[in-house]
Write an enzyme that holds these catalytic residues in place. Sequence first.
Site, mmCIF file in Angstrom:
data_model
loop_
_atom_site.group_PDB
_atom_site.id
_atom_site.type_symbol
_atom_site.label_atom_id
_atom_site.label_comp_id
_atom_site.label_asym_id
_atom_site.label_seq_id
_atom_site.Cartn_x
_atom_site.Cartn_y
_atom_site.Cartn_z
ATOM 1 N N TRP A 1 0.837 -1.198 0.000
ATOM 2 C CA TRP A 1 0.000 0.000 0.000
ATOM 3 C C TRP A 1 0.871 1.247 0.000
ATOM 4 O O TRP A 1 1.998 1.237 0.506
ATOM 5 C CB TRP A 1 -0.884 0.041 1.254
ATOM 6 C CG TRP A 1 -1.743 -1.163 1.476
ATOM 7 C CD1 TRP A 1 -1.611 -2.055 2.496
ATOM 8 C CD2 TRP A 1 -2.887 -1.611 0.712
ATOM 9 N NE1 TRP A 1 -2.598 -3.020 2.409
ATOM 10 C CE2 TRP A 1 -3.391 -2.769 1.320
ATOM 11 C CE3 TRP A 1 -3.531 -1.118 -0.430
ATOM 12 C CZ2 TRP A 1 -4.505 -3.474 0.833
ATOM 13 C CZ3 TRP A 1 -4.637 -1.821 -0.921
ATOM 14 C CH2 TRP A 1 -5.108 -2.971 -0.288
ATOM 15 N N HIS A 6 -1.341 2.273 4.436
ATOM 16 C CA HIS A 6 -0.640 1.868 5.667
ATOM 17 C C HIS A 6 -1.100 2.665 6.884
ATOM 18 O O HIS A 6 -1.290 2.120 7.972
ATOM 19 C CB HIS A 6 0.870 2.021 5.478
ATOM 20 C CG HIS A 6 1.468 0.917 4.664
ATOM 21 N ND1 HIS A 6 1.550 -0.377 5.139
ATOM 22 C CD2 HIS A 6 1.984 0.897 3.423
ATOM 23 C CE1 HIS A 6 2.112 -1.137 4.211
ATOM 24 N NE2 HIS A 6 2.382 -0.394 3.157
ATOM 25 N N ASP A 45 8.899 1.419 4.244
ATOM 26 C CA ASP A 45 9.049 1.762 2.822
ATOM 27 C C ASP A 45 10.208 2.732 2.592
ATOM 28 O O ASP A 45 10.887 2.645 1.572
ATOM 29 C CB ASP A 45 7.749 2.357 2.273
ATOM 30 C CG ASP A 45 6.743 1.288 1.922
ATOM 31 O OD1 ASP A 45 7.165 0.168 1.561
ATOM 32 O OD2 ASP A 45 5.534 1.562 2.020
ATOM 33 N N ARG A 48 13.644 0.631 3.211
ATOM 34 C CA ARG A 48 14.099 -0.340 2.213
ATOM 35 C C ARG A 48 14.852 0.307 1.055
ATOM 36 O O ARG A 48 15.566 -0.376 0.321
ATOM 37 C CB ARG A 48 12.939 -1.196 1.706
ATOM 38 C CG ARG A 48 12.005 -0.529 0.725
ATOM 39 C CD ARG A 48 11.089 -1.598 0.129
ATOM 40 N NE ARG A 48 10.494 -1.131 -1.097
ATOM 41 C CZ ARG A 48 9.205 -0.761 -1.211
ATOM 42 N NH1 ARG A 48 8.407 -0.833 -0.184
ATOM 43 N NH2 ARG A 48 8.744 -0.347 -2.365
ATOM 44 N N HIS A 60 8.542 -7.250 1.905
ATOM 45 C CA HIS A 60 7.251 -6.578 1.716
ATOM 46 C C HIS A 60 6.236 -7.421 0.951
ATOM 47 O O HIS A 60 5.093 -6.980 0.788
ATOM 48 C CB HIS A 60 7.449 -5.242 0.993
ATOM 49 C CG HIS A 60 8.180 -4.216 1.807
ATOM 50 N ND1 HIS A 60 7.580 -3.092 2.326
ATOM 51 C CD2 HIS A 60 9.480 -4.164 2.216
ATOM 52 C CE1 HIS A 60 8.468 -2.391 3.007
ATOM 53 N NE2 HIS A 60 9.640 -3.020 2.952
ATOM 54 N N HIS A 116 3.869 -2.510 9.565
ATOM 55 C CA HIS A 116 3.864 -2.318 8.107
ATOM 56 C C HIS A 116 3.498 -3.599 7.354
ATOM 57 O O HIS A 116 2.673 -3.581 6.424
ATOM 58 C CB HIS A 116 5.239 -1.826 7.657
ATOM 59 C CG HIS A 116 5.301 -1.476 6.207
ATOM 60 N ND1 HIS A 116 5.016 -0.219 5.731
ATOM 61 C CD2 HIS A 116 5.586 -2.230 5.111
ATOM 62 C CE1 HIS A 116 5.129 -0.208 4.415
ATOM 63 N NE2 HIS A 116 5.476 -1.414 4.010
ATOM 64 N N ASP A 120 0.801 -4.703 4.346
ATOM 65 C CA ASP A 120 1.149 -5.137 2.985
ATOM 66 C C ASP A 120 0.611 -6.531 2.632
ATOM 67 O O ASP A 120 0.237 -6.775 1.477
ATOM 68 C CB ASP A 120 2.671 -5.138 2.797
ATOM 69 C CG ASP A 120 3.209 -3.803 2.280
ATOM 70 O OD1 ASP A 120 2.413 -2.988 1.773
ATOM 71 O OD2 ASP A 120 4.436 -3.593 2.387
ATOM 72 N N HIS A 126 0.663 -8.033 -3.363
ATOM 73 C CA HIS A 126 1.844 -8.365 -2.554
ATOM 74 C C HIS A 126 1.938 -9.861 -2.284
ATOM 75 O O HIS A 126 2.892 -10.328 -1.649
ATOM 76 C CB HIS A 126 1.849 -7.574 -1.240
ATOM 77 C CG HIS A 126 2.343 -6.167 -1.411
ATOM 78 N ND1 HIS A 126 3.481 -5.692 -0.805
ATOM 79 C CD2 HIS A 126 1.873 -5.154 -2.175
ATOM 80 C CE1 HIS A 126 3.681 -4.437 -1.157
ATOM 81 N NE2 HIS A 126 2.717 -4.082 -2.006
ATOM 82 N N HIS A 149 0.296 -2.531 -10.081
ATOM 83 C CA HIS A 149 0.607 -2.581 -8.651
ATOM 84 C C HIS A 149 0.324 -1.231 -7.991
ATOM 85 O O HIS A 149 -0.320 -1.166 -6.937
ATOM 86 C CB HIS A 149 2.079 -2.979 -8.427
ATOM 87 C CG HIS A 149 2.387 -3.234 -6.988
ATOM 88 N ND1 HIS A 149 2.404 -4.494 -6.453
ATOM 89 C CD2 HIS A 149 2.624 -2.385 -5.969
ATOM 90 C CE1 HIS A 149 2.648 -4.410 -5.150
ATOM 91 N NE2 HIS A 149 2.804 -3.133 -4.842
ATOM 92 N N ASP A 153 -1.996 -0.194 -4.860
ATOM 93 C CA ASP A 153 -1.339 0.406 -3.681
ATOM 94 C C ASP A 153 -1.917 1.786 -3.366
ATOM 95 O O ASP A 153 -2.161 2.093 -2.196
ATOM 96 C CB ASP A 153 0.158 0.615 -3.966
ATOM 97 C CG ASP A 153 1.042 -0.516 -3.461
ATOM 98 O OD1 ASP A 153 0.533 -1.467 -2.845
ATOM 99 O OD2 ASP A 153 2.278 -0.426 -3.691
#
Length: 268
Positions: A1, A6, A45, A48, A60, A116, A120, A126, A149, A153
């Site tokens: 997301w 989130h 997010d 990463r 994720h 998180h 996801d 995901h 995607h 998201d």
Amino acid sequence: WGSLGHETVAYVASNFVSSDTTSFFQTILHNQTDSYLAGVATWADSFRYTAAGRFSAPFHFIDAEDDPPTSCGVKYSRDCPVEGCIVGAILNYTTQLLDPDLDAVNRNIAAKFVIHFIGDIHQPLHDENLDRGGNSILVTFDNVQTNLHHVWDSNIPEKLVGGYSLPDAEKWATALTAAIKTGVYKTDADSWLEGVDLRDPVSTSIKWAEEANQFVCQAVLPEGKDAIVGKELGGAYYEAAVPVIELQVARAGYRLAQWLDLIAAGGK
Ligand code: DCM
Ligand code: DCM
Ligand code: DCM
Ligand code: ZN
Ligand code: ZN
């Protein structure tokens, strides 16, 4: 997301956790406000994309090697590679939070990851390998070029809510919380917690992944990839996706609340 999804999952969870759980995680997260969960919901997010956080990029998602729309399904042994996946990450960071000897810095990081990843894992793409979880399927959404995607998201949630600020998330969470307590989800919400076992985070979270992955066949690619590529998804596709996204964000928040309650109770 995206951030809206989130933060909304986090606010929904805040609305259902016990007061002991609130205090427990406010201390871990060094935040005494009502936004103690939402305030860290997107940290993973940002992390990463840093050199120090690169290792966490595969955490994720889980790349289910199924064949939508004909055949959907997730298998931990088949789909979680050595570098890790979201199910393994929920196991790892939940286990860390249950270790009384874990230091405060790593407890803070583990809490931010769990908050998180439970979000996801409820995003259908995901839990899907096809075209890197839809990232390579190019489409348009309200005449803007994007990918499938990103549509799930961010584009669909943001069109539904009308923005992606923290107050937008709080507002969406208030509506989903009411739907759980007294509205359309009231009769089903208890069943969302079936099979939850803090002592078995893999079996618990693979069920969440399996359930979300079924929506890849039913709602994300019901007529296959070729029916989507290059298409405008801001109309009928958007309308059909909205109820799925609302349900998955509501489920994620309600389940996150219970998971945090169980962790705060120390698995007792
Ligand atoms: N994102 C970010 N920083 C970047 C690039 C993207 O925070 N440099 C965001 C964009 C999406 C989100 O990551 O909102 C998608 O991640 P996920 O669905 O894994 O939460
Ligand atoms: N973001 C979002 N929706 C948008 C634009 C941005 O959720 N329409 C999020 C993604 C990143 C953060 O805001 O987490 C910063 O995005 P950017 O780098 O695109 O400004
Ligand atoms: N993603 C996914 N499955 C993959 C690869 C990526 O679900 N096999 C997700 C993670 C982010 C988004 O897609 O939410 C973009 O990832 P990236 O920035 O790594 O391309
Ligand atoms: Zn994503
Ligand atoms: Zn993520």
